[in-house]
Design a protein around this motif. Structure first.
Motif, PDB file in Angstrom:
ATOM      1  N   ARG A 102     -15.904 117.749 -20.229  1.00 56.20           N
ATOM      2  CA  ARG A 102     -16.408 119.124 -20.296  1.00 56.20           C
ATOM      3  C   ARG A 102     -17.929 119.139 -20.458  1.00 56.20           C
ATOM      4  NH1 ARG A 102     -11.629 122.057 -23.966  1.00 56.20           N
ATOM      5  NH2 ARG A 102     -10.236 122.448 -22.201  1.00 56.20           N
TER       6      ARG A 102
ATOM      7  N   ASN B 171     -19.343 118.346 -17.145  1.00 57.56           N
ATOM      8  CA  ASN B 171     -19.325 119.564 -16.328  1.00 57.56           C
ATOM      9  C   ASN B 171     -20.547 120.421 -16.647  1.00 57.56           C
ATOM     10  OD1 ASN B 171     -16.833 121.158 -14.738  1.00 57.56           O
ATOM     11  ND2 ASN B 171     -18.357 122.514 -15.628  1.00 57.56           N
TER      12      ASN B 171
ATOM     13  N   GLU C  17     -11.966 121.175 -15.508  1.00 58.92           N
ATOM     14  CA  GLU C  17     -11.908 120.907 -16.955  1.00 58.92           C
ATOM     15  C   GLU C  17     -11.602 122.152 -17.782  1.00 58.92           C
ATOM     16  OE1 GLU C  17     -11.845 117.949 -16.916  1.00 58.92           O
ATOM     17  OE2 GLU C  17     -13.187 117.312 -15.323  1.00 58.92           O
TER      18      GLU C  17
ATOM     19  N   PRO D 256     -16.395 123.357 -25.638  1.00 57.05           N
ATOM     20  CA  PRO D 256     -15.796 124.311 -24.692  1.00 57.05           C
ATOM     21  C   PRO D 256     -16.705 125.497 -24.392  1.00 57.05           C
ATOM     22  CG  PRO D 256     -14.660 124.370 -26.819  1.00 57.05           C
ATOM     23  CD  PRO D 256     -15.556 123.187 -26.840  1.00 57.05           C
TER      24      PRO D 256
ATOM     25  N   LEU E  29     -10.811 127.898 -21.963  1.00 58.22           N
ATOM     26  CA  LEU E  29     -11.827 127.452 -22.916  1.00 58.22           C
ATOM     27  C   LEU E  29     -11.974 128.444 -24.064  1.00 58.22           C
ATOM     28  CD1 LEU E  29     -14.406 126.318 -20.246  1.00 58.22           C
ATOM     29  CD2 LEU E  29     -13.181 124.786 -21.781  1.00 58.22           C
TER      30      LEU E  29
ATOM     31  N   LYS F 201     -19.349 124.365 -21.816  1.00 56.11           N
ATOM     32  CA  LYS F 201     -18.801 124.287 -20.471  1.00 56.11           C
ATOM     33  C   LYS F 201     -18.572 125.680 -19.897  1.00 56.11           C
ATOM     34  CE  LYS F 201     -15.538 123.830 -17.189  1.00 56.11           C
ATOM     35  NZ  LYS F 201     -14.802 124.925 -16.542  1.00 56.11           N
TER      36      LYS F 201
END
Length: 613
Positions: free
Chosen positions: A315, A318, A454, A408, A460, A411
């Motif tokens: 993540r 990403n 992801e 999270p 998320l 991301k």
């Protein structure tokens, strides 16, 4: 770091240049995230990668974009071939990344000239630079490091899995392999516990035959692939999943590359490659496991737990790709605006374009600050793992609890902002921005997958609720924000902005408390709003802390950035700010966009009141 403003008009485009040298924002956040001794060593390597990415790797990437990987599932006689054909330029990018730069090697083995490996922040920084040219390639690069993270922690007790760790982290051109993660199934998607792939034990301990279908498999032919499957009689849901190394080829001689005389394909079928909108350099396809050999990683029925260790890094990777796309699109926009003449002057002289570039720059500053603060926490958690006796003990550390909250969110927000930045960069370049060959069109296509990979924004956001409930991460989040605000509070140039963010932190705590007491449906309804609120408050605090450090070093530029970010996110100006007299994009364009140094003494004139004529 140079203190002279950057002359973007000296470039024809965001190519044939050093991306690291031109990105002073990335330099600054990396310097703050690395331990000091590590950064002093790593900066030269990142500078090398920036130069290679702006020239050699950018050339390679354009060739691969024109000739993406192709799959031959069967040979002429109808036998399974599972052969992916790559353009030779991609092999050169791999050589530069894995062997010459040591992306995976240097975070697990001490590189030449050092006694210790570098932290994962080094890989995140490298991925951000690489994403300036090829965000698609960063997918297999990040999975290579991610798979190594898992095997380093849980795969060392078995020589069969340890040999894949050695290959994943090798910088030898004849030995390195790439990683992959076969997680998604058609009926499962984000509901990983619904996965149906089964694992049947063989006569050899730790060796299983896997049967099932994986629906989205990026880097489809990787030798260091990790896959989840359910053993016989294992529980339903994620608690029943085990993790396996599933190679592309098998070799009784024990060579992970499967290059021995007895090398043979594993028992799987690469059915087809997905015809994707972007990220064409990484082959993503569908895999049927037909009794494929898999080597059990660690203990059975702990596969999802192990995979989450990889997922935290993935993540952040990403988010690093998002940062790289934002940086490249911002660079292309700055160069074009400095070169393009309309009605007698370059378009970066016009007030609306100046406002656009300032806003894009401020968004980029916040994104990089947030991502690298989270990256530093991931390294701190990695150290906590080494010091702890159990995984559960490491999960009690402040670093883990805060990292699990921020990753999270990093991301979620940066993925969306990369799409928005790439889209607007297309507009800056006009018609050319919509045409292949002018970079922004490709960056937009590549960015669009980042909100999906992801975990989607909804997944998320729900993960954030889970972390707040399970790890009580708000208990470490609030002091972390207050610490940053306290560091900036003594600077008069920042005092009012600090108080604004303190008030927002109080409101954010109220919001968290509300969702903790409301019913589940209401909490989920507001989860995404909460995630964005967390991002805004933490980014503001991080920018203010960095601004305080820069003020002490004699530069007020980041103070302008921090104040502008807070105004954009938390301002409640009458008439949408039109009547406020804010002239920052006009008066301080060179500082925010071109990195001109600002004398702290001049900040008193940089408020939102109209400037004197």
């Amino acid at each position: 770091m140079s203190r002279d403003p950057i002359d973007y008009g000296a470039l024809d485009a965001g190519r044939d240049c050093n991306y690291w040298a031109l990105d002073r924002t990335l330099q600054r956040v990396a310097e703050r995230a690395y331990p000091e001794a590590d950064y002093d060593w790593a900066a030269e390597r990142l500078d090398w990668l920036g130069e290679q990415t702006g020239t050699r790797i950018a050339d390679n990437s354009e060739a691969v974009e024109r000739h993406p990987p192709e799959l031959d599932t069967y040979d002429d006689m109808g036998e399974v071939l599972n052969h992916v054909e790559y353009h030779p330029a991609l092999a050169d990018t791999e050589l530069a990344t894995y062997c010459e730069f040591g992306l995976a090697h240097d975070v697990f083995h001490a590189p030449e000239g050092r006694d210790e490996p570098l932290g994962l922040t080094h890989a995140i920084a490298g991925e951000a630079i690489l994403s300036y040219a090829d965000p698609g390639f960063v997918c297999p690069a990040s999975m290579t490091v991610g798979a190594a993270i898992v095997l380093d922690r849980f795969g060392r007790d078995d020589p069969r899995t340890e040999r894949y760790l050695d290959a994943l982290t090798s910088d030898d051109p004849d030995e390195y392999v790439e990683g992959a993660m076969f997680l998604t199934e058609k009926q499962g998607g984000s509901d990983v516990g619904a996965n149906e792939t089964t694992a049947v034990a063989t006569n050899e301990e730790g060796v299983y035959e896997l049967t099932g279908e994986k629906w989205f498999c990026s880097n489809i032919d990787a030798e260091g692939t990790l896959a989840l499957a359910r053993r016989e009689d294992a529980p339903e849901g994620t608690k029943g999943l085990s993790l396996f190394v599933v190679p592309h080829t098998l070799d009784d001689g024990g060579t992970p590359r499967g290059e021995g005389d007895d090398a043979r394909l594993n028992d799987q079928l690469y059915r087809r490659l997905k015809d994707k909108l972007g990220t064409l350099s990484v082959p993503t396809g569908e895999v049927e496991l037909r009794g494929a050999t898999g080597y059990l990683v660690g203990e059975p029925e702990r596969g999802f737990e192990y995979m989450t260790e990889m997922l935290n890094f993935e993540r952040l990777s990403n988010a690093a790709a998002s940062v790289g796309i934002m940086g490249r699109c911002l660079l292309e926009s700055k160069v074009y605006a400095a070169d393009r003449e309309a009605f007698g002057q370059t378009i970066d002289q016009y007030p609306l374009m100046r406002r656009d570039l300032v806003e894009m720059s401020v968004d980029y500053e916040a994104a990089t600050a947030f991502v690298f603060a989270a990256s530093r926490l991931l390294d701190d958690y990695r150290e906590a793992v080494l010091a702890a006796d159990t995984v559960e003990e490491a999960h009690q550390s402040e670093a883990f609890r805060l990292m699990r909250m921020l990753v999270p969110v990093a991301k979620l927000r940066t993925a969306r902002e990369s799409v928005e930045t790439a889209s607007y960069a297309c507009e800056v370049l006009g018609g050319n921005g919509y045409v292949s060959g002018f970079t922004t069109e490709r960056m937009l296509r590549d960015a669009q997958v980042l909100p999906i990979w992801e975990g989607t924004s909804n997944i998320l956001s729900l993960d954030l609720l889970r972390v707040l409930a399970k790890q009580a991460s708000h208990e470490v989040f609030v002091p972390a924000v207050e610490e940053r605000l306290d560091a900036a509070a003594d600077h008069p140039e920042l005092a009012d902005t600090v108080e604004t963010v303190r008030a927002e932190l109080t409101d954010l705590q109220t919001a968290m408390g509300t969702l903790a007491t409301e019913d589940r449906d209401y909490a989920q309804l507001q989860a995404k709003e909460l995630a964005n609120y967390v991002y805004d408050v933490f980014s503001a605090a991080e920018l203010l802390a960095m601004a305080a450090e820069d003020l002490e070093a004699g530069d007020g530029r980041r103070a302008l950035v921090a104040r502008e970010f807070v105004r954009q996110q938390f301002g409640r100006e009458e008439g949408r700010g039109i009547a406020s007299g804010d002239r920052l994009p006009l008066d301080h364009f060179d500082a925010v966009v071109r990195y001109a140094v600002v004398d702290p003494a001049d900040l008193s004139t940089a408020e939102t009141a109209p400037a004197d004529d």
